[in-house]
Structure formats: C-alpha cells, structure tokens
Enzyme design. Structure first.
Site, PDB file in Angstrom:
ATOM      1  CE  LYS A 136      19.941  59.135  44.780  1.00 31.69           C
ATOM      2  NZ  LYS A 136      19.817  60.588  44.021  1.00 31.69           N
ATOM      3  CG  LEU A 194      25.517  61.269  45.654  1.00 30.11           C
ATOM      4  CD1 LEU A 194      24.556  61.745  46.005  1.00 30.11           C
ATOM      5  CD2 LEU A 194      24.272  60.212  44.737  1.00 30.11           C
ATOM      6  CB  SER A 220      22.318  60.280  41.002  1.00 32.45           C
ATOM      7  OG  SER A 220      21.768  61.260  42.319  1.00 32.45           O
ATOM      8  CB  ILE A 241      22.181  68.142  43.339  1.00 32.64           C
ATOM      9  CG1 ILE A 241      23.240  69.764  43.801  1.00 32.64           C
ATOM     10  CG2 ILE A 241      23.073  67.230  42.759  1.00 32.64           C
ATOM     11  CD1 ILE A 241      23.990  69.450  44.772  1.00 32.64           C
ATOM     12  CB  ALA A 242      22.536  68.570  38.122  1.00 35.85           C
ATOM     13  N   GLY A 243      19.404  66.998  38.433  1.00 35.90           N
ATOM     14  CA  GLY A 243      18.721  66.851  37.504  1.00 35.90           C
ATOM     15  C   GLY A 243      17.776  64.921  37.726  1.00 35.90           C
ATOM     16  CB  SER A 244      19.655  63.317  41.107  1.00 37.82           C
ATOM     17  OG  SER A 244      21.208  63.705  40.665  1.00 37.82           O
TER      18      SER A 244
END
Length: 571
Positions: A136, A194, A220, A241-244
């Site tokens: 990434k 992101l 992301s 950080i939130a499902g990326s």
C-alpha cells in the site's frame, strides 16, 4: 523571478502519465482492449487471463506458500515469478487504476540477484525468497515516491522533512520483507486521507471492484484487494484503522489479517494524523489464501521487529497456539472427539445498519456449516456497537482535520467531493475533551471484555471467536457506504481479526426482503440502496474476531472455519 508550481491538476496528470510510461511496451493494451475492459462487468478470471501466456497464468494462479515452495525446490525462478506478476499487475492497472507506483525494473533486478544467490548457495535466503509482494502506498521503498494519495507529495515521501532523505528512506517493515527474500514491485492505490471505505483520490481517480465494476473495491487498502482479485499479487501489505484491510478483502473475495496494533512495526511509514495513537492504525496483510497470511506473520516476527521498533511488543510467533486450536478440528473443519469443539459467537446485526440479504445468507450458510461440523454457535449481543463507533470517529476527527488540510495545502488540491462534508478544517478538540473520550473508550473496552467473559457462564466454555459482517453490504455501490461500524468497533477494542470470503451475491436468491423494518432513518437509507441486479456477482465476506494479541489463534480458527465451509459445500 520565482517559478510558480504547476496547478495540482497538471501535476496529477503528469504523475499518471509517468506511471503508465513505466509499463513495458510489450505489456501495453490496445485502445480496443481498453474499451472492452470499460464495458466488462467482471474483469477477473478469463477476461484478464486473455492477456497472459499459459505459463504466466499457471504462476499467478498459485498462492504464496506454493510459490515460495516451488522456488525453494528449484521448479520456478524468482525472475519467472516476478515477471509473471509484474505483467499481470501492469495489465490490471491499465484496465482499472490499481497502482500508484511501478518499479518493475527494480523488482526484476532484485529477482536476478536472488536467483544468482540460489545458484551459488543451493538454498533460499529466507522464507519469502522470490515472492513478489505489493505494498500500500504508505510504506517507503527506496527510490520510489510515497504520496499516500496527495498531489502535494508527488516526487517525495510523505512525512519526510529532510530533503536529503527523499527516496532514500525505507519503512522498517519493507526492510524486514526484503531481508526475508521478498521482491517488492509496486505500490497500490488508496483513498485521499486514508479515512474512507472506498479508494479514490485526485491523482489516479477511482479504483473499482474487478468482480463487478458497478461497485467499489473498498478502502483504504483498496488497491491491494483489487490487485489480488486479478491475481496481480498473492500477498500485500496494508494498514487498518477502521477496517482498511478487512473491507477491501471482503469486497474483493480475498483474505486479510488485522493484527493488534502493537504486533507489527509502523516505524517510518506514512500515516494520516500520526499523533493520534489512542486508537492507532495497525499494519496488516491481504492475501489470496489463509496460508499467505500465516506465512507473512510468521516471517516478519522471525526478524524480531521489537528490537528495532519500541512500539512493537516482544511476542514471537507462537506455533503452540496454532497447534492447540488446529487440534480441535480435522482437515475438513469437523470438531474432533478428543477436544472441545469451537464455541463461536455470531453478530447478526450491529444495531446500526442491518445487513443486506447477501450478507445474511453468507452468515446463515457459514453458521450451518459450522454446526454441521460439530461446533457450538451462540448469538453475540455485546455492548452497543453504536457507542464504539461514536468514540472511534470522534478520535479520528479530534485534530479538526488539521493534518489532512496540511497535505492538501502543499498543492492546493481540494478534498474529493465524497469527503468534503466529513473533514472540513475546524479547531481541534480540547485536551480535556480528548482525555474524557479516552476514558469513555477504556470503559467501553472493559464492558466488552466483561461481556466476552460472561459467555462461559452457561456451559463453562468461553467464546473462542466471533463471526460478524465486515460491512452491511457486499462490495458497495460507490458513494453508498453509510457506516463502517462493523469494522471500526474492532479497532476501538484493538482486537485481532481475519477477513474471509464466503460466497457471492446472487440476484435470483438474494431478493429484497419487503418485510424488513429499518432500525432508523439511517438504516432505511442503507436498505433502500440494495439492488439485487447491481450487486449480482459481488463477493460476500465476513470477519472472524478474537481478542488482543490473538493473531495465531484467529488464523488457526480461520483455517477451521474455511475448511468446514468447503466440506459443507461438498455434501
């Protein structure tokens, strides 16, 4: 006379052209082929394979563990493997905007060096010898940009303040991958900031879902998920950080591991709002197979990353944990007589957005498979996920988007329309408010832990892991991702999770449930967006969740769950 910098649109266009110019002429598609790709719903399998040779298809169809074994046994060379994946990635990028950076020449030189070492010593230099790994565009690789989707960082590395270090810096984890024998060959697309469950920025535009181009690939780490769906890579480095890593994996039909944040090194990697570490982003992996995830974690931990990064906890890979959990089922995922069966909780809805019909069908099928395999299934009714989601989003926006706008200001580019309402520039949260929010988060973690412990009350056996959606929908219609609560609550808890593919949306089965009563106006918005025709063919994935630092445990449980599902379908 001072030279004015070029407008951001000009810089972005030049970057796109520069990236395409790095694709060898022999791998470039004709205008007619590009037009066909635009009208194609599904780019995977036969469509992309028409541009590859049989030997290349054979190589990219293998998974990570098989590839490194074939190289170790001398059946494949690193150059053969790297060439096949570089070509596939080149084709994939031309038909759907997957790559921020191409460094195929650098990768092929690396592969030649590895082959020379193998010829000289008769053995590989590490467990990842010759394996192409995509990363990434947050991770620094020497000689290559790290824009993280911001126009202002073109020609540089985001976060690097010393001009002498431009293109000279390397993230700790990319250095670890290279030390293990990996071949890095490209950087994959991500969304501006992101902080978005889709993949879209002002440099390359939007990356769509290769299984169904009506839909998003997620975010992301969306470029990673989409590239692997086209077999342009079998193992990639992402962040969450939130499902990326979990969202792109479930949207694109592959696997992902989100470890506890302190398990792998984030040192010298780019990030959004890096000073916010109450709920820190975690480095994770995406792979076309569960074995690829385990190979990556085992290999990285063998380098003892905590000795170079004090933020990493000193926990080596624990094979005994893997063996302990794998002993509870046979090769078909069936519970063994000599051990306790798995006890798995199932979260049918997070109470924020009810899952669409394809997700509910995937949940039911997986539950039926596990029950048939002899495992215990219980409903999961934890503390409110709405509370966890509120705490998390408040933390992510605590700086008032100051970090985001500092990067935008470098070029004058605007926020993409999808993010303008969510991330306007405003004063940061006060310190006392931030501290109170941190306390509330700790209380939420404690309440969730207490609930988990309470699952032993009825039968003396605590829940081993939880099955839940990664999103309320299959790969989402662009602009229709209304809440990432299913994944971001797991970041608040800092739990370990693995995303697995389960099925695909089917318009003939997953019809609209006209009896469904929305949980709220927000939920009605999500429910009204469901269209069986548009979603047809979209991958349906779920996430398996364990507690902090239980990466080995959840990988072993994922193996059992996947095996049970495969055996169920054979019957």
């Amino acid at each position: 006379m001072r030279i004015q910098p070029a407008p951001w649109e000009v810089r972005a266009a030049a970057k796109r052209a520069s990236t395409l110019s790095k694709i060898p002429e022999a791998w470039r598609l004709s205008p007619a082929d590009l037009d066909r790709a635009k009208s194609q719903r599904d780019l995977t399998g036969p469509f992309i394979q028409q541009f590859l040779q049989p030997d290349e298809i054979s190589i990219v169809s293998k998974d990570s563990v098989e590839i490194v074994n074939e190289i170790k046994e001398g059946n494949l060379s690193a150059v053969q493997v790297t060439t096949a994946f570089c070509k596939t990635a080149a084709v994939a990028h031309q038909i759907n905007n997957y790559l921020h950076e191409i460094f195929f020449d650098q990768a092929l030189e690396r592969a030649k060096e590895l082959d020379a070492l193998y010829a000289e010593k008769g053995e590989t230099i590490g467990p990842l010898h010759g394996l192409p790994i995509s990363v990434k565009d947050q991770f620094h690789v020497k000689g290559v940009d790290t824009t993280m989707g911001y126009v202002g960082w073109i020609g540089s590395n985001l976060g690097i303040k010393d001009p002498s270090q431009i293109h000279q810096v390397e993230s700790q984890i990319t250095a670890e991958l290279l030390s293990l024998g990996a071949v890095l060959f490209c950087k994959t697309s991500l969304p501006q900031t992101l902080l978005m469950g889709e993949t879209k920025n002002n440099i390359i535009g939007q990356t769509m879902n290769p299984h169904n181009q009506n839909l998003s690939c997620g975010g992301s780490s969306g470029g990673e998920g989409a590239l692997q769906a086209l077999r342009g890579s079998t193992l990639g480095l992402g962040t969450d950080i939130a499902g990326s890593v979990r969202i792109p994996a479930t949207f694109c039909g592959i696997f992902a591991l989100k470890p506890t944040a302190e398990r792998l090194s984030y040192r010298d990697a780019a990030n959004t709002n890096p000073g916010q570490n109450t709920y820190r982003s975690t480095v994770g992996f995406l792979s076309t197979s569960p074995g690829g995830l385990e190979l990556a974690l085992r290999s990285i931990l063998s380098t003892r990353p905590w000795e170079r990064d004090p933020a990493v906890v000193p926990i080596p890979f624990r094979q005994e944990v893997v063996d302990k959990y794998r002993s509870r089922a046979d090769g078909d995922g069936k519970a063994t007589q000599s051990e306790l069966p798995l006890k798995l909780g199932v979260l049918w809805t997070d109470g924020v957005l009810g899952p669409h019909p394809p997700i509910l069908r995937g949940l039911r099928e997986l539950v039926d498979a596990l029950r048939q395999a002899g495992h215990k299934i219980v409903d999961w009714n934890p503390p409110s996920h709405a509370t966890g989601r509120r705490i998390h989003i408040s933390m992510l926006t605590a700086d008032g988007a100051q970090d985001i706008h500092s990067h935008l200001d470098l070029s004058g580019e605007p926020l993409i329309p999808d993010l303008q309402e969510q991330y306007p520039l405003k004063p940061p949260m006060s310190l006392l408010e931030y501290q109170n929010l941190t306390i509330e988060g700790l209380e939420y973690e404690a309440a969730y832990s207490d609930y988990w412990n309470s699952t032993a009350a009825e039968d003396g056996q605590i829940v081993d892991a939880v099955i839940m959606p990664a999103a309320p929908h299959a790969a989402v219609i662009p602009g229709k991702y209304h809440s990432p609560a299913y994944t971001e609550v797991i970041n608040v808890l800092n739990y370990s999770a693995v995303a697995i593919p389960v099925t695909k949306a089917d318009k003939s089965i997953d019809v609209v449930d006209k009896s469904y009563v929305p949980l709220s106006d927000h939920d009605k918005l999500n429910w009204d967006d469901y269209d069986p025709e548009i979603y047809h063919g979209a991958p349906v994935g779920l996430q398996l969740v364990a507690r902090k630092f239980e990466e080995e445990k959840i990988l072993a449980i994922a193996d059992i769950v996947v095996a049970a599902l495969q055996a169920y379908r054979k019957n």
